[in-house]
Design a protein around this motif. Structure first.
Motif, PDB file in Angstrom:
ATOM      1  N   UNK A   1     -47.071 -79.066  52.113  1.00 35.62           N
ATOM      2  CA  UNK A   1     -47.381 -77.732  51.581  1.00 35.62           C
ATOM      3  C   UNK A   1     -46.411 -77.287  50.500  1.00 35.62           C
ATOM      4  N   UNK A   2     -46.905 -76.414  49.634  1.00 36.74           N
ATOM      5  CA  UNK A   2     -46.068 -75.775  48.630  1.00 36.74           C
ATOM      6  C   UNK A   2     -45.179 -74.727  49.294  1.00 36.74           C
ATOM      7  N   UNK A   3     -44.216 -74.224  48.549  1.00 37.13           N
ATOM      8  CA  UNK A   3     -43.242 -73.295  49.120  1.00 37.13           C
ATOM      9  C   UNK A   3     -43.885 -72.026  49.643  1.00 37.13           C
ATOM     10  N   UNK A   4     -44.998 -71.585  49.043  1.00 38.60           N
ATOM     11  CA  UNK A   4     -45.647 -70.358  49.515  1.00 38.60           C
ATOM     12  C   UNK A   4     -46.588 -70.603  50.690  1.00 38.60           C
ATOM     13  N   UNK A   5     -46.763 -71.870  51.094  1.00 40.68           N
ATOM     14  CA  UNK A   5     -47.564 -72.192  52.263  1.00 40.68           C
ATOM     15  C   UNK A   5     -49.057 -72.055  52.090  1.00 40.68           C
ATOM     16  N   UNK A   6     -49.555 -71.940  50.854  1.00 44.05           N
ATOM     17  CA  UNK A   6     -50.989 -71.736  50.637  1.00 44.05           C
ATOM     18  C   UNK A   6     -51.734 -73.012  50.291  1.00 44.05           C
ATOM     19  N   UNK A   7     -51.004 -74.032  49.852  1.00 47.21           N
ATOM     20  CA  UNK A   7     -51.639 -75.204  49.253  1.00 47.21           C
ATOM     21  C   UNK A   7     -50.915 -76.470  49.675  1.00 47.21           C
ATOM     22  N   UNK A   8     -51.691 -77.548  49.864  1.00 40.83           N
ATOM     23  CA  UNK A   8     -51.114 -78.878  50.016  1.00 40.83           C
ATOM     24  C   UNK A   8     -51.256 -79.619  48.698  1.00 40.83           C
ATOM     25  N   UNK A   9     -50.241 -80.420  48.376  1.00 41.77           N
ATOM     26  CA  UNK A   9     -50.329 -81.261  47.186  1.00 41.77           C
ATOM     27  C   UNK A   9     -50.616 -82.690  47.621  1.00 41.77           C
ATOM     28  N   UNK A  10     -51.640 -83.269  47.030  1.00 42.63           N
ATOM     29  CA  UNK A  10     -52.073 -84.631  47.330  1.00 42.63           C
ATOM     30  C   UNK A  10     -52.002 -85.470  46.055  1.00 42.63           C
ATOM     31  N   UNK A  11     -51.972 -86.770  46.225  1.00 50.98           N
ATOM     32  CA  UNK A  11     -52.109 -87.690  45.096  1.00 50.98           C
ATOM     33  C   UNK A  11     -53.362 -88.520  45.304  1.00 50.98           C
ATOM     34  N   UNK A  12     -54.209 -88.545  44.278  1.00 51.89           N
ATOM     35  CA  UNK A  12     -55.409 -89.366  44.279  1.00 51.89           C
ATOM     36  C   UNK A  12     -55.207 -90.553  43.358  1.00 51.89           C
ATOM     37  N   UNK A  13     -55.805 -91.662  43.725  1.00 48.33           N
ATOM     38  CA  UNK A  13     -55.645 -92.912  42.994  1.00 48.33           C
ATOM     39  C   UNK A  13     -57.015 -93.558  42.878  1.00 48.33           C
ATOM     40  N   UNK A  14     -57.230 -94.297  41.790  1.00 50.47           N
ATOM     41  CA  UNK A  14     -58.515 -94.979  41.697  1.00 50.47           C
ATOM     42  C   UNK A  14     -58.959 -95.223  40.274  1.00 50.47           C
TER      43      UNK A  14
END
Length: 320
Positions: free
Chosen positions: A160-173
């Motif tokens: 999660x981000x510092x504000x707890x609202x969002x997850x950061x993901x990495x997509x590959x392909x």
């Protein structure tokens, strides 16, 4: 309360470690040693333009990132800091394995140099790439992860981000498939990463994994001397065989930063030093305070924070 070292895994094209190299004699000696092991010049490692050929470019970039992280570790060791646990993402996990005593420095850097001989993708292979996706907390549909979209793979989770609202993901392909996912979602939620032409941590790197397998099998791994946290599984790596397995699986297996920091918390870590510049500062939430250590001016900040929080540190240890 103990100290943990976290190593990022991003491999960029920009110079790394120039200020550290200028400021510390020990760092300059390290770069000269790595140059001898890899057949590169110090300039090629430090700040020259990277090669154009994709696999050679990736190889030199990994050496650049790893030696920078090791240099940060060494400067902190000179100041009396030693971690109680280590872990890293992808390449960072390999650097952490070296500094935990599971492989020698020479073995690590010679392996990274060997990777430049990987055959490039055949002509006509679909263009590959990476993207970051920003998934709202509570949205479990999988649409931000590209689920069900052929040619798209979840390659990493950064938490999660510092504000707890969002997850950061990495997509590959495949680049075209990543673009389709981005076009189907709200603007700005899937951001292509420029200059990244390899679908890392996905089945599309199977050829690289196969090429490296024999070399990794011949490398001498030993049991880590410190708790070494995996980014591929929620576990502490206990044996040389465990570490070798992560080296084999790393190219095609998704990575997870939460695996590392959650396991570190379980190990008693109450302050994390983030080694090098590949984990962004102030973006992600951690379960303990963190200090990013990238340049000479960060060294004093790390030492001050260790003192203010009353973190246990140990005498510096010479790694092989």
């Amino acid at each position: 309360m103990t100290l943990g070292y976290l190593f990022g895994g991003g491999v960029g094209s920009e110079p790394r470690g120039v200020d550290l190299h200028r400021a510390y004699t020990g760092v300059r000696n390290l770069y000269r040693q790595v140059a001898e092991w890899t057949g590169l010049t110090v300039g090629q490692i430090l700040n020259d333009d990277l090669p154009e050929a994709p696999e050679a470019r990736q190889s030199v970039a990994t050496i650049r990132e790893s030696v920078h992280a090791v240099a940060v570790h060494d400067v902190l060791a000179e100041k009396g800091l030693r971690p109680a646990a280590l872990g890293g993402l992808s390449l960072g996990g390999m650097s952490a394995a070296c500094l935990a005593g599971s492989i020698s420095r020479r073995a690590l850097f010679e392996m990274l140099a060997h990777a430049r001989d990987t055959p490039n993708q055949p002509s006509g292979t679909p263009e590959q790439g990476l993207a970051l996706a920003f998934e709202p907390i509570g949205d479990d549909t999988g649409r931000y992860r590209g689920e069900g979209c052929p040619g798209v793979y979840l390659a990493g989770q950064f938490g999660p981000t510092t504000d707890g609202t969002t997850r950061i993901l990495m997509l590959s392909g495949e680049r075209a498939a990543l673009d389709r996912v981005g076009a189907e979602l709200p603007e700005g939620t899937v951001i292509p990463l420029p200059g990244r032409s390899m679908a890392i941590h996905s089945p599309l790197r199977g050829g690289f994994r196969t090429f490296m397998a024999g070399y990794i099998n011949a490398m001498p791994f030993t049991d880590p001397e410190l708790p070494l946290i995996s980014c591929l599984d929620r576990k502490v790596l206990m044996t040389g065989a465990d570490v070798r397995d992560t080296f084999h699986r790393n190219p095609t297996t998704p990575v997870s930063l939460p695996y590392i920091y959650e396991a570190m918390k379980d190990e008693g870590v109450r302050l994390g030093l983030i080694m090098g510049g590949s984990i962004p500062d102030g973006v992600l939430r951690f379960p303990f305070p963190v200090v990013h250590v990238d340049r000479p001016e960060h060294i004093e900040q790390a030492l001050t924070t260790v003192f203010e929080l009353g973190i246990d540190v140990f005498a510096p240890r010479v790694t092989r």
